[in-house]
Design a protein around this motif. Sequence first.
Motif, PDB file in Angstrom:
ATOM      1  N   THR A  56      -5.167  52.116 -28.513  1.00  0.00           N
ATOM      2  CA  THR A  56      -3.971  52.056 -27.685  1.00  0.00           C
ATOM      3  C   THR A  56      -4.394  51.905 -26.239  1.00  0.00           C
ATOM      4  O   THR A  56      -5.576  51.970 -25.917  1.00  0.00           O
ATOM      5  N   THR A  57      -3.415  51.777 -25.365  1.00  0.00           N
ATOM      6  CA  THR A  57      -3.754  51.653 -23.942  1.00  0.00           C
ATOM      7  C   THR A  57      -4.501  52.892 -23.483  1.00  0.00           C
ATOM      8  O   THR A  57      -5.339  52.829 -22.614  1.00  0.00           O
ATOM      9  N   ARG A  58      -4.160  54.031 -24.113  1.00  0.00           N
ATOM     10  CA  ARG A  58      -4.817  55.254 -23.655  1.00  0.00           C
ATOM     11  C   ARG A  58      -6.311  55.167 -23.881  1.00  0.00           C
ATOM     12  O   ARG A  58      -7.089  55.781 -23.193  1.00  0.00           O
ATOM     13  N   ASP A  59      -6.700  54.397 -24.904  1.00  0.00           N
ATOM     14  CA  ASP A  59      -8.123  54.350 -25.260  1.00  0.00           C
ATOM     15  C   ASP A  59      -8.832  53.196 -24.584  1.00  0.00           C
ATOM     16  O   ASP A  59      -9.945  52.879 -24.924  1.00  0.00           O
ATOM     17  N   ALA A  60      -8.128  52.534 -23.655  1.00  0.00           N
ATOM     18  CA  ALA A  60      -8.676  51.285 -23.138  1.00  0.00           C
ATOM     19  C   ALA A  60     -10.040  51.481 -22.501  1.00  0.00           C
ATOM     20  O   ALA A  60     -10.829  50.557 -22.441  1.00  0.00           O
ATOM     21  N   ILE A  61     -10.323  52.714 -22.014  1.00  0.00           N
ATOM     22  CA  ILE A  61     -11.604  52.856 -21.344  1.00  0.00           C
ATOM     23  C   ILE A  61     -12.583  53.666 -22.168  1.00  0.00           C
ATOM     24  O   ILE A  61     -13.467  54.291 -21.643  1.00  0.00           O
ATOM     25  N   ASP A  62     -12.410  53.673 -23.482  1.00  0.00           N
ATOM     26  CA  ASP A  62     -13.414  54.316 -24.326  1.00  0.00           C
ATOM     27  C   ASP A  62     -14.558  53.342 -24.550  1.00  0.00           C
ATOM     28  O   ASP A  62     -14.329  52.170 -24.770  1.00  0.00           O
ATOM     29  N   THR A  63     -15.763  53.841 -24.493  1.00  0.00           N
ATOM     30  CA  THR A  63     -16.922  52.986 -24.638  1.00  0.00           C
ATOM     31  C   THR A  63     -17.843  53.560 -25.694  1.00  0.00           C
ATOM     32  O   THR A  63     -18.197  54.729 -25.617  1.00  0.00           O
ATOM     33  N   ALA A  64     -18.210  52.734 -26.653  1.00  0.00           N
ATOM     34  CA  ALA A  64     -19.140  53.215 -27.677  1.00  0.00           C
ATOM     35  C   ALA A  64     -20.564  53.005 -27.176  1.00  0.00           C
ATOM     36  O   ALA A  64     -20.900  51.935 -26.686  1.00  0.00           O
ATOM     37  N   VAL A  65     -21.375  54.037 -27.294  1.00  0.00           N
ATOM     38  CA  VAL A  65     -22.764  53.954 -26.843  1.00  0.00           C
ATOM     39  C   VAL A  65     -23.666  54.337 -28.008  1.00  0.00           C
ATOM     40  O   VAL A  65     -23.446  55.368 -28.644  1.00  0.00           O
TER      41      VAL A  65
END
Length: 439
Positions: free
Chosen positions: A210-219
């Motif tokens: 969702t938009t809320r997760d737009a800045i999640d980054t998998a590392v």
Amino acid sequence: MSKPIVAIVGRPNVGKSTLFNMMAGERIAIVKDTPGVTRDRIYADVSWLKYNFTIMDTGGIEPDTHNQMLRDMREQAEMAIEMADVVMFIVDVKQGLVDADYKVADMLRKAQKKVVLVVNKVDNFDKMMPDVYEFYNLGIGDPHPVSSLAKLGIGDMLDEVTALFPQDVEQEEDERPRIALVGKPNAGKSSIINKLLGENRVIVSDVAGTTRDAIDTAVTWDDKEYVFIDTAGLRRKNKIKEEIERYSILRTVSAVERADVVILVIDAVEGVTEQDAKIAGIAHDRGRGIIIAVNKWDLIEKDNHTVRKFTEDIRDILSFMPYAEIIFISAMTGQRIPKIFDVLDMVIQNQQMRVQTGVLNDILAEAVAMQQPPSDKGRRLKIYYMTQVSIKPPTFVIFVNDKKLMHFSYTRYLENKIREAFGFKGTSLKFFIRERKEK
């Protein structure tokens, strides 16, 4: 599954705060030693039937305004709307439908959010229903009459709100640990993420959501995958200081809500501040794993005592979380950045550690032998036994003869004994005290 977030919006003076305070109930008495988390209470946890969710209060929305403060409040409301799963749109039956209500309704339509339209100050359902129906004109769904002062219609309204929560038909449970980087603006959260991503061993993939997760980054690091939730963003130059702080608190609540471990980034040059304590308090209340990363360590003049002195300052100001792990890093030079992952893995393990009941009770017996439980007016506290009931954070129930005798400081003493035995570094522990009648 993180808790749903409900934003309360509407123009000024329609009774948002009264409604907020009523829903938040007395749940607000946060343990005394957590600093100012809720002085300007903008969020609270609410339970209704089987649902637990977080409500966020927003300033009044003045749709077109030239006043800087009001513009800031509107921006803040827009942000809360963006983060929310459901929006409660509050209007006032006594003032009737006004132009600004239409503008707010337009804003909500654009945001494409699920909305519950709440008509407040309806003190008499029989007489006032015709006035309530007028709000159908907003074209945003059925109006729900309530009176937050007289506590009327609240249950029906909450049924409507919770019915709109996302159902748990999540894709298969995401097992990857979620890490939130939080801290004051400019402490260097983004540069740390960039540094983590900049390492050659790191593979970046965008996490859809969702938009809320737009800045999640998998590392990916050493073949393990982590999801980093970045709370940077939304800062504009001419913001009033308090506004920036309220913003970052809103963002922080939403990130912490979704994280397993929280990394609090502190600016070494500025040192640890009251605002850091507020942010840390949120993570502590939510029982997350906690790592304190002191960034920009390369800029500090050092001698043999610098680290010790700095650590003492942190422990002093964040005295309510002595368990937090502290690391000194520099996103700029990359100093000790890889160490973040070692500490993360340890904290994640501790968050999920289970201790067998037998072993716990051995420690309990020893602790009680060393320091007698408190007594009051000749009645002594008896502790029967203790058991761990859940993880993330590790949560224990202690069975006693009389809850009132279980002093806060004695619980703290038992917690210290458990930590001495098992470490539990980097995670808070929760304790519930239950009474059992003596046989």
